[in-house]
Design a protein around this motif. Structure first.
Motif, PDB file in Angstrom:
ATOM      1  N   ALA A 407       0.897  -1.153   0.133  1.00  0.00           N
ATOM      2  CA  ALA A 407      -0.006   0.045  -0.052  1.00  0.00           C
ATOM      3  C   ALA A 407       0.852   1.320   0.069  1.00  0.00           C
ATOM      4  CB  ALA A 407      -1.136   0.092   1.057  1.00  0.00           C
ATOM      5  N   GLU A 408       2.092   1.184   0.578  1.00  0.00           N
ATOM      6  CA  GLU A 408       2.987   2.440   0.740  1.00  0.00           C
ATOM      7  C   GLU A 408       4.250   2.020  -0.010  1.00  0.00           C
ATOM      8  OE1 GLU A 408       2.867   5.657   4.148  1.00  0.00           O
ATOM      9  OE2 GLU A 408       4.430   4.250   4.356  1.00  0.00           O
ATOM     10  N   LEU A 409       4.640   2.787  -1.045  1.00  0.00           N
ATOM     11  CA  LEU A 409       5.880   2.363  -1.555  1.00  0.00           C
ATOM     12  C   LEU A 409       6.680   3.823  -1.216  1.00  0.00           C
ATOM     13  CD1 LEU A 409       4.655   0.842  -4.989  1.00  0.00           C
ATOM     14  CD2 LEU A 409       5.609  -0.158  -3.114  1.00  0.00           C
ATOM     15  N   PRO A 410       8.247   3.430  -1.534  1.00  0.00           N
ATOM     16  CA  PRO A 410       9.127   4.504  -1.061  1.00  0.00           C
ATOM     17  C   PRO A 410       8.991   5.444  -2.329  1.00  0.00           C
ATOM     18  CG  PRO A 410      10.203   2.309  -1.174  1.00  0.00           C
ATOM     19  CD  PRO A 410       8.889   2.058  -1.618  1.00  0.00           C
ATOM     20  N   ASP A 411       9.264   6.998  -1.945  1.00  0.00           N
ATOM     21  CA  ASP A 411       9.342   8.013  -2.750  1.00  0.00           C
ATOM     22  C   ASP A 411      10.403   8.802  -2.589  1.00  0.00           C
ATOM     23  OD1 ASP A 411       8.340   9.177  -0.471  1.00  0.00           O
ATOM     24  OD2 ASP A 411       6.465   9.420  -1.249  1.00  0.00           O
ATOM     25  N   ASP A 412      10.642  10.207  -3.225  1.00  0.00           N
ATOM     26  CA  ASP A 412      11.635  10.867  -3.014  1.00  0.00           C
ATOM     27  C   ASP A 412      11.667  11.312  -1.591  1.00  0.00           C
ATOM     28  OD1 ASP A 412      12.299  10.607  -5.561  1.00  0.00           O
ATOM     29  OD2 ASP A 412      11.175  12.482  -6.218  1.00  0.00           O
ATOM     30  N   GLU A 413      10.542  11.741  -0.786  1.00  0.00           N
ATOM     31  CA  GLU A 413      10.800  12.052   0.521  1.00  0.00           C
ATOM     32  C   GLU A 413      10.904  11.039   1.623  1.00  0.00           C
ATOM     33  OE1 GLU A 413       7.581  14.525   3.566  1.00  0.00           O
ATOM     34  OE2 GLU A 413       6.916  13.970   1.654  1.00  0.00           O
ATOM     35  N   VAL A 466      20.455   7.517  15.363  1.00  0.00           N
ATOM     36  CA  VAL A 466      19.996   7.960  14.017  1.00  0.00           C
ATOM     37  C   VAL A 466      18.401   8.249  14.518  1.00  0.00           C
ATOM     38  CG1 VAL A 466      21.572   6.775  12.669  1.00  0.00           C
ATOM     39  CG2 VAL A 466      19.504   5.672  13.360  1.00  0.00           C
ATOM     40  N   ARG A 467      17.840   8.948  13.387  1.00  0.00           N
ATOM     41  CA  ARG A 467      16.427   9.536  13.417  1.00  0.00           C
ATOM     42  C   ARG A 467      15.655   8.445  12.132  1.00  0.00           C
ATOM     43  NH1 ARG A 467      16.598  14.412  13.306  1.00  0.00           N
ATOM     44  NH2 ARG A 467      16.215  15.046  15.466  1.00  0.00           N
ATOM     45  N   LEU A 468      14.692   7.867  12.658  1.00  0.00           N
ATOM     46  CA  LEU A 468      14.048   6.997  11.580  1.00  0.00           C
ATOM     47  C   LEU A 468      12.835   7.651  11.608  1.00  0.00           C
ATOM     48  CD1 LEU A 468      13.940   4.682   9.612  1.00  0.00           C
ATOM     49  CD2 LEU A 468      13.397   3.229  11.648  1.00  0.00           C
ATOM     50  N   SER A 469      12.415   7.809  10.359  1.00  0.00           N
ATOM     51  CA  SER A 469      10.915   8.719  10.191  1.00  0.00           C
ATOM     52  C   SER A 469       9.882   7.744   9.187  1.00  0.00           C
ATOM     53  CB  SER A 469      11.049   9.955   9.674  1.00  0.00           C
ATOM     54  OG  SER A 469      12.004  10.744  10.683  1.00  0.00           O
ATOM     55  N   THR A 470       8.844   8.121   9.368  1.00  0.00           N
ATOM     56  CA  THR A 470       7.870   7.513   8.251  1.00  0.00           C
ATOM     57  C   THR A 470       6.820   8.663   8.385  1.00  0.00           C
ATOM     58  OG1 THR A 470       6.063   6.461   9.618  1.00  0.00           O
ATOM     59  CG2 THR A 470       7.986   5.081   8.997  1.00  0.00           C
ATOM     60  N   ARG A 471       5.671   8.606   7.589  1.00  0.00           N
ATOM     61  CA  ARG A 471       4.581   9.869   7.484  1.00  0.00           C
ATOM     62  C   ARG A 471       3.814   9.433   8.783  1.00  0.00           C
ATOM     63  NH1 ARG A 471       4.900   7.973   2.260  1.00  0.00           N
ATOM     64  NH2 ARG A 471       5.050   9.533   1.093  1.00  0.00           N
ATOM     65  N   ARG A 472       4.017   8.713   9.919  1.00  0.00           N
ATOM     66  CA  ARG A 472       3.300   8.705  11.082  1.00  0.00           C
ATOM     67  C   ARG A 472       4.238   9.165  12.288  1.00  0.00           C
ATOM     68  NH1 ARG A 472       2.352   6.218   6.839  1.00  0.00           N
ATOM     69  NH2 ARG A 472       3.844   4.561   7.286  1.00  0.00           N
ATOM     70  N   TYR A 519       2.488  -4.561   8.513  1.00  0.00           N
ATOM     71  CA  TYR A 519       3.590  -4.298   9.389  1.00  0.00           C
ATOM     72  C   TYR A 519       5.059  -4.296   8.585  1.00  0.00           C
ATOM     73  CZ  TYR A 519       0.841  -4.873  13.500  1.00  0.00           C
ATOM     74  OH  TYR A 519      -0.041  -4.701  14.697  1.00  0.00           O
ATOM     75  N   LYS A 520       4.983  -5.097   7.345  1.00  0.00           N
ATOM     76  CA  LYS A 520       6.281  -5.435   7.021  1.00  0.00           C
ATOM     77  C   LYS A 520       6.763  -4.716   5.867  1.00  0.00           C
ATOM     78  CE  LYS A 520       6.217  -9.093   9.385  1.00  0.00           C
ATOM     79  NZ  LYS A 520       7.109  -8.992  10.834  1.00  0.00           N
ATOM     80  N   VAL A 521       6.025  -3.624   5.599  1.00  0.00           N
ATOM     81  CA  VAL A 521       6.542  -2.442   4.450  1.00  0.00           C
ATOM     82  C   VAL A 521       5.692  -1.199   4.843  1.00  0.00           C
ATOM     83  CG1 VAL A 521       6.367  -2.245   1.937  1.00  0.00           C
ATOM     84  CG2 VAL A 521       6.218  -4.371   2.503  1.00  0.00           C
ATOM     85  N   CYS A 522       6.640  -0.081   4.772  1.00  0.00           N
ATOM     86  CA  CYS A 522       6.102   1.275   4.900  1.00  0.00           C
ATOM     87  C   CYS A 522       7.350   2.013   4.435  1.00  0.00           C
ATOM     88  CB  CYS A 522       5.434   1.527   6.260  1.00  0.00           C
ATOM     89  SG  CYS A 522       6.661   1.599   7.425  1.00  0.00           S
ATOM     90  N   ALA A 523       6.881   3.144   3.788  1.00  0.00           N
ATOM     91  CA  ALA A 523       8.085   3.962   2.986  1.00  0.00           C
ATOM     92  C   ALA A 523       8.605   4.763   4.419  1.00  0.00           C
ATOM     93  CB  ALA A 523       7.605   4.916   2.315  1.00  0.00           C
ATOM     94  N   ALA A 524      10.223   4.854   4.264  1.00  0.00           N
ATOM     95  CA  ALA A 524      10.760   5.514   5.330  1.00  0.00           C
ATOM     96  C   ALA A 524      11.973   6.361   5.014  1.00  0.00           C
ATOM     97  CB  ALA A 524      11.372   4.469   6.247  1.00  0.00           C
TER      98      ALA A 524
END
Length: 530
Positions: A407-413, A466-472, A519-524
């Protein structure tokens, strides 16, 4: 599991492990697989985005892009069909729907699948031949396969592969879902699912409901209930006002923890029943202290459907009580008298209503226990399901399954893929294991696994924060640089509240059938701290 655990040690001649870090998450089963490969010459195929321990002894290691399981399995089936390795006699005698499945699979040539998964076409062909040519082949999987927005499709694809090669109903064959927690199988068997009563009897079946209505002297709804993820969402929306949580810690294990926290805070009343004051219990209006496994009697049912006795060894501390006692008291105070004298009395009622448990008694469970279905008291239990191609529904049904992207794939951000899992030394949300000093010495804190190439690009050194971020949201976590993870993917376990990775995962990308989160795939995004 369709078959039994010990078959992985001696009977299986080829083993496909997909979406399971078996030696860390199921170490006893992992040991049996290793022994079969190293001592008996069994062939091993491992498919996982991380180079897990079993990959080191595998004949073929398939490092596929997270979320591309269907494409990979379809690619293997394409090879099996095109090279004449399918078990045509088994298919003709015991299955239906083959033509529709084969039509879909025909498009998934190894070269086409390589472009999707990143797995070389030659490795796909080699894996397919090993699995199809084995006298007895088994597929083991765990939550690396199911915790996707296409989790149900992934499992259907596994079943397709097993039926395609006739690897059902014989020793050393079958499909082996490795359960994530102790007695998960037993909880499901006893109706801990929203659409069934004990023994997987549908609530929509009037004849089933009538038996339970008569036994319990109640009127039962024919409408299926809600899954955990649906319940949290309805609490968030204010459509559920009160909730009792028993032995679950969603404030660590649920996706998008900020969303989960808001849902719990929105309740008028929350009760939590657990053996420790968990992160979830801190939001409760009432905490009900339950007894742990060593403080109560009953049964557990393990991943091979084996029902075994559990015996009280010590008394519960303080005011803690066995779960069944607490539930009975709650029901009685809410107007439904529930007065059982013992777990055995409950078991007797349950086996009278559940055909697959009907032949089990506490006396018969002495020793090694029994595997269901066990329909009568002279039945020995069932070590292997679907013998001679006899499926519960009649014939096995092939399912045509197309590959769908996560549902959520990597992008530039957010250019990376975040995937999550567990490690050997901690268990689930850490409620128990993180209270153990010896285990904390081995793994004292959360880490994010980073490929050396990615670390070099970002100037990140091993062990720094390090800082790990997603849209959440974002978390700060210690970096662990390792070639175990591929470039473009980062991995974390979810055991640590201080760096809770489920603050970052998605709550709104659910499998349409099972309603399990992805749980196994989200863009980060990963950043070096300044």
């Amino acid at each position: 599991m369709t078959n039994s655990i010990n078959e992985l040690e001696k009977d299986a001649r080829a083993i496909l492990v997909i979406g399971s870090n078996t030696t860390e998450n199921h170490p006893v089963i992992g040991m049996k697989i290793k022994k079969n490969v190293l001592e008996n010459g069994a062939r091993l195929i491992v498919a996982d985005p991380r180079r897990v321990d079993l990959a080191e002894i595998a004949d073929v290691y398939l490092r596929h892009r997270p979320g591309t399981d269907v494409a990979l399995l379809n690619g293997m089936m394409n090879v099996i069909i095109s090279e004449g390795l399918a078990d045509s006699d088994f298919i003709a005698a015991n299955t239906e729907g083959y033509e529709a499945m084969a039509e879909v699979v025909a498009r998934y040539t190894p070269e086409y699948v390589e472009a999707i998964t990143g797995v070389p076409a030659a490795d796909i062909r080699r894996a397919a031949r090993i699995y199809a040519r084995a006298e007895a082949a088994v597929i083991c999987y765990a939550m690396g396969l199911t915790q996707h927005s296409t989790g149900t499709d992934n499992v259907k694809s596994v079943c397709n592969l097993a039926m395609l090669t006739g690897n059902i109903g014989r020793p050393g064959t079958g499909v082996a879902p490795l359960r994530g927690q102790n007695n998960v199988q037993g909880a499901c068997d006893m109706g801990g699912l929203p659409n069934v009563l004990p023994g997987y009897q549908p609530v929509t079946d009037e004849s089933v409901r009538s038996r339970f209505e008569q036994a319990w002297n109640v009127s039962l709804s024919s409408k299926p209930g809600l899954t955990l993820t649906e319940t949290v969402e309805k609490a968030y929306r204010g459509e559920i006002r009160a909730l009792i949580i028993i032995g679950e810690n969603p404030m660590i294990s649920d996706p998008d923890l900020n969303h989960c926290e808001e849902a719990l805070k929105n309740l008028d009343f929350l009760a939590v029943q657990d053996i420790f004051l968990s992160e979830t219990a801190r939001f409760a209006h009432v905490v009900l202290p339950g007894a742990c496994f060593a403080e109560k009697d009953g049964t557990f049912t393990n991943t091979e459907r084996r029902v075994q006795r559990v015996r009280k060894a010590v008394d519960p501390p303080g005011q803690a009580r066995a779960d069944w006692e607490i539930i009975c008291e709650l029901a009685s105070r809410m107007g439904y008298p529930m007065s059982y004298s013992s777990p055995e009395e409950i078991f007797e009622e349950m086996r009278g209503l559940t055909p697959s448990y009907a032949g089990m008694t506490y006396a018969r469970l002495e020793g090694q226990g029994l595997q269901w279905p066990c329909p009568s008291e002279d039945h020995p239990g069932t070590a292997i399901l679907h013998r001679d191609g006899r499926f519960t529904r009649g014939k096995g049904l092939f399912s045509p399954v197309e590959f769908l992207e996560p549902a959520e794939l990597p992008d530039d951000e957010y250019p990376l893929v975040l995937t999550t899992g567990r490690n050997l030394f901690h268990y689930h949300t850490g409620t128990m294991t993180r209270r153990c000093q010896a285990l904390n010495q081995h793994v004292p804190e959360a880490e994010v696994e980073i490929n050396p190439n990615l670390a070099a690009q970002l100037g990140i050194k091993n062990g720094e924060t390090v800082r790990l971020s997603t849209r959440r949201g974002s978390i700060e976590v210690k970096a662990r640089i390792t070639a175990m993870i591929e470039d473009g993917v980062v991995f974390m376990t979810f055991h640590f509240a201080e760096a809770a990775v489920n603050l970052l995962t998605k709550a709104d990308s659910l499998d349409p059938v099972a309603k399990i989160p992805e749980y196994k795939v989200c863009a980060a995004r990963l950043e070096k701290m300044t």
